[in-house]
Design a protein around this motif. Sequence first.
Motif, mmCIF file in Angstrom:
data_model
loop_
_atom_site.group_PDB
_atom_site.id
_atom_site.type_symbol
_atom_site.label_atom_id
_atom_site.label_comp_id
_atom_site.label_asym_id
_atom_site.label_seq_id
_atom_site.Cartn_x
_atom_site.Cartn_y
_atom_site.Cartn_z
ATOM 1 N N UNK A 5 0.842 -1.190 0.000
ATOM 2 C CA UNK A 5 0.000 0.000 0.000
ATOM 3 C C UNK A 5 0.877 1.239 0.000
ATOM 4 N N UNK A 6 0.284 2.336 -0.414
ATOM 5 C CA UNK A 6 0.933 3.637 -0.386
ATOM 6 C C UNK A 6 -0.126 4.667 -0.028
ATOM 7 N N UNK A 7 0.149 5.450 1.001
ATOM 8 C CA UNK A 7 -0.797 6.466 1.459
ATOM 9 C C UNK A 7 -0.075 7.780 1.705
ATOM 10 N N UNK A 8 -0.756 8.867 1.435
ATOM 11 C CA UNK A 8 -0.290 10.184 1.846
ATOM 12 C C UNK A 8 -1.254 10.658 2.918
ATOM 13 N N UNK A 9 -0.710 10.907 4.096
ATOM 14 C CA UNK A 9 -1.508 11.318 5.246
ATOM 15 C C UNK A 9 -1.234 12.778 5.565
ATOM 16 N N UNK A 10 -2.229 13.459 6.095
ATOM 17 C CA UNK A 10 -2.007 14.795 6.628
ATOM 18 C C UNK A 10 -1.381 14.629 8.008
ATOM 19 N N UNK A 11 -0.635 15.627 8.456
ATOM 20 C CA UNK A 11 -0.012 15.511 9.769
ATOM 21 C C UNK A 11 -1.016 15.876 10.876
ATOM 22 N N UNK A 59 0.024 22.369 11.263
ATOM 23 C CA UNK A 59 -0.638 21.374 10.423
ATOM 24 C C UNK A 59 -0.575 21.816 8.965
ATOM 25 N N UNK A 60 -1.101 20.987 8.076
ATOM 26 C CA UNK A 60 -1.116 21.314 6.664
ATOM 27 C C UNK A 60 0.025 20.679 5.892
ATOM 28 N N UNK A 61 0.698 19.731 6.504
ATOM 29 C CA UNK A 61 1.799 19.033 5.836
ATOM 30 C C UNK A 61 1.418 17.569 5.633
ATOM 31 N N UNK A 62 2.283 16.847 4.918
ATOM 32 C CA UNK A 62 1.979 15.459 4.588
ATOM 33 C C UNK A 62 3.058 14.497 5.053
ATOM 34 N N UNK A 63 2.627 13.273 5.249
ATOM 35 C CA UNK A 63 3.508 12.159 5.586
ATOM 36 C C UNK A 63 3.179 11.055 4.592
#
Length: 139
Positions: A5-11, A59-63
């Motif tokens: 899997x591959x996910x982009x999450x918000x922080x 906030x407003x960044x990605x992991x």
Amino acid sequence: MSNGLALTLENRPEELERLTAAVETLAEQDNWPAALTFKVNLVLEELVLNVINYAYEESGHHVDVSLVCNEEDLVIEITDQGIPFDPLHDAPAPDMESPMEERSIGGLGVYLVRSMTSDMQYRREEGKNCLTVAVPTEG
């Protein structure tokens, strides 16, 4: 085994629910033992929550989180553009000697992850923290 899997999450801490649900779905598809699913979720929770809590000042960044399955390991890569942090060298050593009631809260996450993984590597690349861990599929 599936492709992973591959996910982009918000922080944001709420994103852990989405990550856990995706891991649970993958585990069901690939018929993982319950102990492996628990271990992978615990490793991800510890590592991703550290990024969410400490990598950025707002906030407003990605992991980015990816998980690739092979016969020996589940290889997890966590990438963020937060402040440089190498958990292998920058995380304080946990206090394992003092009585529990005298220890400060926190500090055991990286120690716990290292005890549950067969390999853990960090690199800083193109302004990003890249942490790769391998969780053995057996044992």
